[in-house]
Design a protein around this motif. Structure first.
Motif, mmCIF file in Angstrom:
data_model
loop_
_atom_site.group_PDB
_atom_site.id
_atom_site.type_symbol
_atom_site.label_atom_id
_atom_site.label_comp_id
_atom_site.label_asym_id
_atom_site.label_seq_id
_atom_site.Cartn_x
_atom_site.Cartn_y
_atom_site.Cartn_z
ATOM 1 N N PRO A 5 0.780 -1.394 0.048
ATOM 2 C CA PRO A 5 0.057 0.112 -0.157
ATOM 3 C C PRO A 5 0.798 1.440 -0.081
ATOM 4 C CG PRO A 5 -0.732 -1.515 1.661
ATOM 5 C CD PRO A 5 0.696 -2.128 1.044
ATOM 6 N N ILE A 6 0.530 2.194 -0.662
ATOM 7 C CA ILE A 6 1.025 3.651 -0.785
ATOM 8 C C ILE A 6 0.117 4.468 -0.299
ATOM 9 C CG2 ILE A 6 1.992 5.213 -2.375
ATOM 10 C CD1 ILE A 6 2.908 2.898 -4.255
ATOM 11 N N ILE A 7 0.604 5.543 0.765
ATOM 12 C CA ILE A 7 0.048 6.498 1.172
ATOM 13 C C ILE A 7 0.473 7.751 0.760
ATOM 14 C CG2 ILE A 7 -0.674 7.799 3.333
ATOM 15 C CD1 ILE A 7 -0.060 5.465 4.887
ATOM 16 N N PHE A 8 -0.555 8.612 -0.007
ATOM 17 C CA PHE A 8 0.261 9.922 -0.610
ATOM 18 C C PHE A 8 -0.443 10.978 0.239
ATOM 19 C CE2 PHE A 8 -0.459 13.118 -4.223
ATOM 20 C CZ PHE A 8 0.668 13.712 -4.144
ATOM 21 N N LYS A 18 0.062 16.838 -9.523
ATOM 22 C CA LYS A 18 0.003 16.088 -10.683
ATOM 23 C C LYS A 18 1.150 15.258 -11.099
ATOM 24 C CE LYS A 18 -2.509 19.544 -13.257
ATOM 25 N NZ LYS A 18 -2.455 20.687 -14.374
ATOM 26 N N LYS A 19 2.427 15.898 -10.886
ATOM 27 C CA LYS A 19 3.493 14.935 -11.232
ATOM 28 C C LYS A 19 3.641 13.737 -10.396
ATOM 29 C CE LYS A 19 6.590 19.042 -12.040
ATOM 30 N NZ LYS A 19 7.754 19.658 -11.568
ATOM 31 N N ILE A 20 3.397 13.823 -9.097
ATOM 32 C CA ILE A 20 3.264 12.472 -8.289
ATOM 33 C C ILE A 20 2.251 11.262 -8.963
ATOM 34 C CG2 ILE A 20 3.180 11.360 -6.194
ATOM 35 C CD1 ILE A 20 4.634 13.877 -5.051
ATOM 36 N N LEU A 21 1.020 11.908 -9.373
ATOM 37 C CA LEU A 21 -0.043 11.162 -9.582
ATOM 38 C C LEU A 21 0.282 10.608 -11.042
ATOM 39 C CD1 LEU A 21 -3.161 13.291 -8.701
ATOM 40 C CD2 LEU A 21 -2.341 11.358 -7.561
ATOM 41 N N GLU A 22 1.126 11.183 -11.885
ATOM 42 C CA GLU A 22 1.481 10.563 -13.146
ATOM 43 C C GLU A 22 2.380 9.425 -12.612
ATOM 44 O OE1 GLU A 22 3.197 14.037 -15.177
ATOM 45 O OE2 GLU A 22 1.368 14.861 -15.547
ATOM 46 N N ILE A 23 3.292 9.634 -11.802
ATOM 47 C CA ILE A 23 4.311 8.501 -11.405
ATOM 48 C C ILE A 23 3.276 7.249 -11.080
ATOM 49 C CG2 ILE A 23 6.081 7.603 -9.636
ATOM 50 C CD1 ILE A 23 6.925 10.714 -9.760
ATOM 51 N N LEU A 98 4.640 8.962 1.132
ATOM 52 C CA LEU A 98 4.997 9.894 0.244
ATOM 53 C C LEU A 98 4.262 11.154 0.409
ATOM 54 C CD1 LEU A 98 7.466 9.944 -2.134
ATOM 55 C CD2 LEU A 98 5.734 9.799 -3.971
ATOM 56 N N GLU A 99 5.026 12.218 0.239
ATOM 57 C CA GLU A 99 4.173 13.624 0.540
ATOM 58 C C GLU A 99 4.455 14.256 -0.893
ATOM 59 O OE1 GLU A 99 4.865 15.985 4.146
ATOM 60 O OE2 GLU A 99 5.843 14.172 4.934
ATOM 61 N N GLU A 105 12.582 8.586 -7.531
ATOM 62 C CA GLU A 105 12.832 7.847 -8.515
ATOM 63 C C GLU A 105 11.919 6.661 -8.638
ATOM 64 O OE1 GLU A 105 15.239 8.244 -10.862
ATOM 65 O OE2 GLU A 105 16.451 9.939 -10.066
ATOM 66 N N PHE A 106 11.939 5.931 -9.794
ATOM 67 C CA PHE A 106 10.833 4.799 -9.844
ATOM 68 C C PHE A 106 11.444 3.647 -8.981
ATOM 69 C CE2 PHE A 106 9.538 7.043 -13.702
ATOM 70 C CZ PHE A 106 8.047 6.949 -13.699
ATOM 71 N N GLY A 107 12.575 3.460 -8.853
ATOM 72 C CA GLY A 107 13.270 2.534 -7.851
ATOM 73 C C GLY A 107 12.901 2.570 -6.426
ATOM 74 N N PHE A 108 12.416 3.762 -6.002
ATOM 75 C CA PHE A 108 12.170 3.923 -4.458
ATOM 76 C C PHE A 108 11.124 2.835 -4.259
ATOM 77 C CE2 PHE A 108 8.578 6.065 -2.010
ATOM 78 C CZ PHE A 108 9.437 6.169 -0.781
#
Length: 311
Positions: A5-8, A18-23, A98-99, A105-108
């Motif tokens: 699970p990811i918490i944003f 927007k940038k993070i949602l695109e990721i 993630l805030e 980076e994608f590897g995170f």
């Protein structure tokens, strides 16, 4: 697709959101929790507009499934982490956090996922960081291998387990008066650290300092818990440039990043990286004594006068 699970957590940064949602569209997490804190009563017109724009972006985000939570009132920095993690941990056993001011980076995500799985039964490890400040400022590794262990948790992109968080964290540090003496004298703190923690934890306990991360740092050190840190930096913090809500050292405002290469090399020693913790100690946690602090303030006051007379 990432199963962890990811918490944003977002607030009032529409472009960064927007940038993070695109990721997220690229990595396609199986479980995504999106939180937006409520507006403050003293928001100016621009802040209100940015907050509303951010809300609309989240509401219109529908290409992948996500649970969305909008707080009608402002929770604030002290309690927001406590609130959202406790909510998610009603249903999940671990999470990546993630805030909106942290571009990964994608590897995170894969790195956190692997470490959460590998060390889930190692209860002396409580925190996984995506940020390596030494690499971010020097663009070189401080040690061989792909990850190291530190006593200092970082919060620019991180992960943890439900059992550690629920067991140790308290935003109000109610045990500080009873644990203060033990903490300062029995947790292998250096003199600068003792001054640092005594100063900031006293202020937090008395309600004179708004923070949530210093409390988690305190509980990690108090309970001899370790943090996993990649030897490259996987997070760029951009919050210093757009609607900043926290404070940070200038040299950490433009960190270099590099993606991590998989498969990663195992680090089975679990020994604290002394060189890395020494770097963080000098950068953050070495609060000077009173005489040095007064001297530095005098230098700041006199600097404009010296410049004036020289010119």
């Amino acid at each position: 697709m990432y199963k962890t699970p990811i918490i944003f957590l977002t607030y009032k940064r529409p472009e960064e959101t927007k940038k993070i949602l695109e990721i997220f569209l690229e990595i396609k997490p199986k479980k995504l929790y999106i939180f937006q804190d409520g507006q403050k009563s003293d928001f100016n017109k621009n802040e209100k507009n940015n907050h509303k724009q951010t809300s609309k972006i989240i509401q219109n985000f529908s290409k992948i499934k996500a649970k969305k939570f909008f707080f009608s009132k402002n929770i604030g920095q002290k309690y927001i982490g406590f609130k959202i993690l406790n909510k998610v941990f009603k249903y999940e056993e671990k999470a990546i956090i993630l805030e909106d001011d942290c571009i990964p980076e994608f590897g995170f995500f894969r790195f956190c996922d692997l470490m959460l799985k590998k060390y889930h039964s190692r209860k002396n490890i409580a925190h996984i960081s995506g940020c390596n400040l030494y690499y971010g400022t020097s663009i070189r590794k401080i040690t061989k291998g792909d990850y190291l262990f530190s006593k200092y948790p970082h919060f620019m992109g991180w992960a943890t387990w439900k059992d550690r968080w629920k067991k140790y964290y308290d935003p109000n540090i109610k045990d500080w008066p009873s644990k203060k003496k033990y903490f300062l004298n029995n947790c292998k703190l250096r003199e600068g650290e003792k001054r640092y923690f005594s100063y900031y934890l006293d202020k937090i306990y008395d309600g004179k300092q708004i923070a949530w991360d210093t409390q988690w740092l305190y509980y990690n050190i108090l309970n001899n818990l370790k943090t996993i840190v990649p030897t490259v930096n996987l997070i760029k913090n951009i919050g210093f440039y757009s609607s900043p809500t926290g404070k940070g050292a200038k040299k950490f405002r433009n960190l270099a990043t590099r993606n991590i290469i998989f498969p990663i090399k195992e680090n089975n020693t679990e020994k604290i990286c002394i060189k890395y913790d020494e770097y963080l100690y000098k950068s953050f946690y070495n609060r000077p004594n009173l005489v040095i602090r007064i001297f530095k303030k005098i230098k700041i006051i006199l600097k404009p006068l010296i410049f004036f007379y020289r010119t």
